[in-house]
Design an enzyme around this catalytic site. Structure first.
Site, short mmCIF file in Angstrom:
data_model
loop_
_atom_site.label_atom_id
_atom_site.label_comp_id
_atom_site.label_asym_id
_atom_site.label_seq_id
_atom_site.Cartn_x
_atom_site.Cartn_y
_atom_site.Cartn_z
N SER A 116 80.51 48.51 56.54
CA SER A 116 79.89 47.81 55.43
C SER A 116 78.38 47.72 55.63
O SER A 116 77.92 47.31 56.69
CB SER A 116 80.50 46.41 55.31
OG SER A 116 79.90 45.75 54.24
N GLY A 117 77.64 48.09 54.63
CA GLY A 117 76.19 48.01 54.71
C GLY A 117 75.53 49.25 55.30
O GLY A 117 74.32 49.30 55.48
N THR A 121 77.39 53.43 49.37
CA THR A 121 77.20 53.35 47.92
C THR A 121 75.87 54.00 47.52
O THR A 121 75.79 54.74 46.54
CB THR A 121 77.27 51.89 47.46
OG1 THR A 121 78.53 51.38 47.87
CG2 THR A 121 77.15 51.77 45.96
N ASN A 166 76.31 42.81 53.74
CA ASN A 166 75.60 43.65 52.78
C ASN A 166 75.40 42.86 51.49
O ASN A 166 76.35 42.29 50.96
CB ASN A 166 76.48 44.90 52.53
CG ASN A 166 75.85 45.86 51.54
OD1 ASN A 166 74.78 45.61 50.98
ND2 ASN A 166 76.55 46.97 51.32
N SER A 169 77.63 44.58 48.59
CA SER A 169 78.79 45.18 49.24
C SER A 169 79.86 45.55 48.20
O SER A 169 80.19 44.75 47.32
CB SER A 169 79.37 44.18 50.24
OG SER A 169 80.43 44.78 50.92
N SER A 170 80.36 46.76 48.33
CA SER A 170 81.42 47.19 47.41
C SER A 170 82.69 46.45 47.79
O SER A 170 83.12 46.50 48.93
CB SER A 170 81.67 48.69 47.55
OG SER A 170 80.45 49.38 47.51
N GLY A 393 83.37 49.57 53.34
CA GLY A 393 83.33 49.99 54.74
C GLY A 393 84.05 49.02 55.65
O GLY A 393 84.33 47.86 55.28
N GLU A 395 84.81 46.27 58.09
CA GLU A 395 84.05 45.02 58.24
C GLU A 395 84.78 44.02 59.13
O GLU A 395 86.01 43.95 59.14
CB GLU A 395 83.69 44.41 56.89
CG GLU A 395 84.85 44.02 56.02
CD GLU A 395 84.42 43.61 54.61
OE1 GLU A 395 83.29 43.88 54.20
OE2 GLU A 395 85.27 42.99 53.93
#
Ligand SMILES: Nc1ncnc2c1ncn2[C@@H]1O[C@H](COP(=O)(O)OP(=O)(O)OP(=O)(O)O)[C@@H](O)[C@H]1O
Ligand SMILES: [Mg+2]
Length: 1033
Positions: A116-117, A121, A166, A169-170, A393, A395
């Site tokens: 993540s981050g 994306t 993030n 974050s998605s 991602g 996490e």
């Protein structure tokens, strides 16, 4: 080698230049140690070079700052350029995938992974942007592209949130297919979404936010809209927005994002009503969150948040009463009766939150469907696709729940896919292809995937069992089951199972999974509920009656009365990931591995430990080793040969033998060194990218050559075709023309036959009564005669022979014309005649009257003009002149006189006066013949010049007839005839002329013809005159 020496230098020069800051491709590193790897990465990161290759895999390190490497200029730079020719870039990868897709006509996907981050994306957006800008453009395509691009801000607003890792974050997984037609135009797309983290709607950890859209609505919406939705412009006012205590974040501009989203919704064809309903859902969720419950005196939950309830019922368009009932008790059907089971406050909150999550979750899916409709390409022709996978991602939070479990499981699966497609399959391929190979050891996370997803024994199965089993299953019984079933798995540990040291780091309600990317401790609380994701039937019923189109549509798709228990969330997720794996396995993979540079989102900070960890768990070192030991590129012999065969005369245009032999011949020709390639069983393996790079360059160059050759061939072919066409056309025209000619000829002939027939008929009946036929014939005869006559008229008066003999029908005409013509000629002739000529002619007429047809020498004489006199007066003796002075001399001519005694010839002058003819001998007049005494004049019919004057001779003393010879006989006699008026006495005699020498004494002049003219006295006493035969005229 396949390039000239200069070419090679250029290429290597370019390679070195590219490597100025560190090495651009880890494969080219001298050492394959982790330290060397990280050093290279740091060096490049410090130079703002965030991209580095491992072969064709792209490693990207999040810079946490805007770099000026994504502008239009950069896009142009990377378009259609060889992969290794420019510095590593996400554009290079996108371009390479695109061109491979176009040349090989197959499907591809780009797997973007990282925690993540790490920048997944962002990377996926850059790729989409690259295709949007670089692909051919038309207005129609631009609309599709705009929609695809604009789907991003919408989905991010509804599916992304600020987390501790993030700020954007998605919180859902996204797989997007971009469809290209055979020309490489981006013509459409399709999005698959994966498990949205719905729990975020109702709960956020400290320092995190709800989905962006809530804040965007509250911060950005116009006053009117807020008013319409009963909202206040204050996030703090809403329970669902305040739990993280960070509604306002400096890195996020909700107001601006609101505008972007609204605009984007328009681009993706969401009309005003739908947009209103969509935001209505968001507002409704906010109001739902504010509904509070209290205990009534019976210990049952009731709500006195009437205003909030009303807003929810208004926004959903459902009855407030029913809604309140639904939120506070449940109807249980027991043997045909309905039993009301009131809720506790906790239960009521649970139901409220479940409703909020359900509404939001389903609306999100509705939104994805909406976008798919908008970017769908309805054309059924064949498309190739490039898939973009951007998923949440890996996490790890302080407290990790069901959501993290799902997210990390998903990452585990993607890692497994990566391993299968690269490390494992790569090594298996070498084995299958009989390529000598030293296996590279790597950690295969299949063991963890199995731990989670195995049927009956995996975590998900155990969780499902607990959710479905009757009795009092709780999160803790679930934990116990885990311990029971998988307690001895090396990647699983709980408080109970752990050793002393580990136990300290675990709570009793936790279980820990040793993921490929690290340990994650999950708190079991909420696992069962979240997995069940239950929503009571009466609430579902109520939602089906909603006047909000979106809500009604979302809930109507599922039959609320269905007795079948819906699949649990984890199982649904598992199946969707399985499907995704299948989708991806059918395509060619490209990888972007995103690394996070530091935890604090700081630009320029290279946290070595953090990065080392990621490098490790992402298996980058193993990948590098396999790449280095292995081969950068491989292709089936047929494919390789097909593409590069133009580079070798022996393989171009066709290689007739086995493809492997063709490839061998080809690479020998290209000068591949033995260590640069290996021949497998079905494929050629090329070790270094640069070898392929050089081959590809040579191919690019040869393409121009080929194109020219093909063009020339094609032009030749076209020209030939054109020529053939022209020839055919010419033949056709010729045939037509010949036809026309032939028809004309035939008509002419038919006409001729008719005319000839008519002519013949006319000819045959020419003498009969007048008919059309003969009158035409006769007209023709007349005309043609006249025409001929016109050109053949006699030209002189004397010409009496050339008159064209007329056909019978024209005889009369001809005669008239002849006369006319003669008269005309005569007239002309006469007009030209002078008075002397006239006098002459008059004389000649007289001559003619006397002699024409009688005397042989006459015709010759006609052309001889008469003269005035043959002897001029000076030549006449003066005495003679004196003697005949009284008589006017009319004519004088020399003659030869034959005397009467022996016919002796004597030259004399003969002078004609008015009254008499005188025979003069010098000065003497020998004889005077009065015209009155001249009784006759005779000449012969022959051509001699003898003239006999018969004179009346009464007196014997008187001289008798006069015999003379004159060279100008006709002139002389004509003049005499005129002067003496004696034409009538001139006689032309045949054979002999009697003469009277003197009175009573006769003799004769005899005439004959002979060789030479002679005049002599014959024996009979006659004068014999021999003359030559006159020439026949
Ligand atoms: N190439 C880049 N250039 C500049 N900044 C970047 C880049 N990539 C990522 N970032 C920064 O990092 C942040 C996080 O990136 P991104 O949202 O792409 O992460 P992610 O991998 O998608 O994470 P998640 O798994 O949480 O969705 C971005 O908001 C941006 O600020
Ligand atoms: Mg993301």
């Amino acid at each position: 080698m396949l390039l000239g020496a200069q070419g090679q230098l250029d290429m290597e020069g370019a390679l070195i230049a590219r490597d100025r800051v560190g090495i651009q491709d880890f494969v080219l590193l001298d050492e394959t140690t982790e330290t060397a790897f990280l050093n290279n990465m740091r060096k490049r990161f410090n130079g703002d070079l965030i991209y580095t290759y491992i072969g064709t895999l792209l490693v990207s390190v999040n810079p946490y700052k805007e770099l000026d490497i994504y502008n239009k200029k950069q896009i142009d730079l990377y378009m259609g350029v060889n992969f290794f020719e420019l510095p590593p870039h996400i554009y290079a990868l996108a371009d390479n995938a695109y061109h491979t897709m176009l040349t090989e006509l197959n499907n591809h996907f780009i797997l973007i992974s990282g925690e993540s981050g790490a920048g997944k994306t962002e990377a996926s957006k850059k790729i989409l942007q690259y295709y949007a800008v670089s692909c051919p453009s038309t207005t129609l395509l631009d609309t599709v592209r705009d929609k695809m691009l604009m789907s991003n801000p919408v989905l991010e607003a509804f599916g992304n949130a600020k987390t501790l890792k993030n700020d954007n974050s998605s919180r859902f997984g996204k797989y997007m297919d971009i469809q290209f037609d055979s020309q490489g135009n981006a013509v459409g797309g399709h999005i698959l979404n994966y498990l949205l983290e719905k729990s975020r709607v109702v709960h956020q950890n400290h320092g995190e936010r709800n989905f962006h859209i809530f804040y965007q609505l509250v911060e950005g919406a116009e006053e009117d809209l807020l008013h319409q939705f009963g909202l206040q412009r204050d996030c703090k006012h809403y329970n669902y927005l305040i739990q993280g205590e960070c509604a306002i974040v400096s890195s996020i501009n909700d107001k601006n994002d609101w505008k972007t989203v609204k605009n984007a919704l328009q681009v993706i064809d969401t009309d005003e009503i739908n947009t209103n309903h969509l935001f209505g859902v968001i507002a409704c969720v906010l109001h739902l969150g504010n509904i509070q419950f209290e205990l009534d005196n019976k210990g049952h939950a009731t709500s006195n948040s009437n205003a909030e309830l009303r807003w929810v019922s208004t926004l959903l368009g459902v009855s407030a009463q029913t809604l309140q009932e639904g939120l506070t008790y449940r109807k249980i059907e027991a043997q045909k009766d309905e039993v009301l089971s009131p809720f506790t406050t906790d239960h009521a909150i649970y139901v409220r939150d479940a409703l909020a999550k359900a509404i939001y979750g389903r609306t999100f899916t509705w939104l994805v469907d909406r976008i798919n409709v908008s970017i769908e390409n309805k054309d059924l022709s064949r498309k190739t696709v490039i898939g973009l996978l951007d998923i949440y991602g890996f996490e790890v939070f302080y407290v990790n729940s069901f959501e993290q479990f799902c997210i990390n499981y998903c990452n585990e699966k993607l890692q497994q896919l990566f391993i299968q497609l690269t490390l494992k399959s790569e090594q298996e391929e070498y084995e299958a292809e009989n390529i000598e190979w030293e296996p590279v050891q790597f950690f295969n996370n299949k063991i963890i995937c199995d731990l989670i997803e195995e049927r009956h024994r995996g975590v998900i199965s155990i969780l499902d069992e607990e959710c479905l089993r009757p009795g009092d299953a709780t999160d803790l019984t679930f934990l116990e089951r885990l311990e029971e079933k998988i307690g001895n798995h090396p990647h699983f540990v709980t408080h109970k199972l752990a050793d002393k040291m580990t136990r300290k780091t675990l709570e009793r309600g936790d279980f820990r999974l040793l993921h490929y990317a690290g340990e994650v401790t999950y708190c079991v609380v909420g696992f069962l509920d979240k997995n069940n994701d239950l929503l009571y039937k009466n609430i579902k019923h109520l939602m089906c009656q909603s006047k909000n189109d979106i809500v009604r549509e979302c809930f109507s798709t599922i039959d609320p009365d269905s007795r079948r228990r819906p699949e649990t969330v984890a199982t649904q997720f598992k199946s969707s990931l399985l499907k995704l794996t299948e989708i991806l396995m059918a395509k060619e993979a490209w990888y972007v591995r995103c690394l996070k540079s530091n935890e604090s989102k700081q630009p320029g900070k290279f946290d070595e430990a953090l990065i080392r960890h990621q490098v490790k768990y992402l298996g980058l070192m193993e990948h590098l080793r396999v790449r280095r030991a292995g081969f950068a590129y491989r292709r089936k012999f047929e494919v390789f040969l097909q593409r590069y065969k133009p580079l070798c005369p022996a393989t171009w245009p066709h290689w007739r033998g086995v493809p492997a032999d063709g490839v061998e011949v080809l690479v020998q020709h290209l000068g591949y060194l033995p260590n640069e390639y290996k021949m497998g069983r079905t494929k050629i393996f090329i070790r270094y990218p640069r070898t392929l790079f050089a081959t590809e360059d040579a191919f690019e160059r040869s393409k121009h050559d080929l194109a020219t050759r093909l063009q020339a061939k094609y032009r030749g072919y076209r020209a030939k075709g054109e020529f053939k066409k022209q020839k055919e056309a010419a033949t056709k025209i010729e045939t037509c023309w010949r036809g026309v000619q032939a028809r004309k000829e035939r008509e002419k002939r038919a006409w001729a036959v008719k005319v000839i027939k008519k002519f013949i008929k006319g000819y045959m009946t020419r003498r009969e009564a007048k008919t059309t036929d003969n009158s035409e014939y006769l007209a023709f005869v007349r005309q043609s005669y006249l025409n001929r006559l016109r050109n053949n008229l006699p030209r002189t008066v004397l010409d009496k022979t050339t008159w064209l003999p007329p056909p019978p029908v024209c005889e009369e005409t001809s005669e008239i014309l002849h006369k006319l013509h003669t008269r005309l000629m005569v007239r002309r002739y006469v007009r030209r005649i002078t008075p002397p000529q006239k006098a002459q002619l008059q004389l000649k007429v007289i001559t003619s009257a006397i002699f024409k047809g009688k005397k042989d020498s006459y015709p010759q004489s006609v052309a001889q003009p008469f003269v005035e006199t043959r002897i001029s007066e000076q030549d006449v003796n003066m005495r003679v002149l004196q003697m005949i002075r009284n008589e006017h001399i009319k004519y004088s001519v020399p003659v030869i006189k034959y005397n009467r005694n022996g016919f002796k010839p004597r030259p004399r002058q003969l002078i004609l006066t008015q009254t008499a003819a005188y025979v003069i001998d010098e000065a003497k007049i020998r004889q005077r013949v009065l015209y009155t005494s001249l009784k006759g004049i005779s000449v012969s019919n022959l051509s001699d010049g003898i003239i006999v004057f018969h004179i009346t001779c009464e007196d014997p003393k008187q001289k008798g007839d006069l015999v003379m010879q004159c060279d100008h006989l006709f002139e002389f006699l004509t003049k005499l005839g005129v002067v003496a008026n004696k034409q009538s006495i001139i006689k032309v005699v045949q054979g002999s002329i009697k003469i009277e020498i003197q009175a009573g004494k006769e003799s004769a002049v005899d005439f004959s013809t002979g060789q030479d003219p002679m005049v002599y006295k014959a024996k009979n006493g006659h004068l014999m005159v021999v003359s030559t035969r006159a020439r026949a005229r």
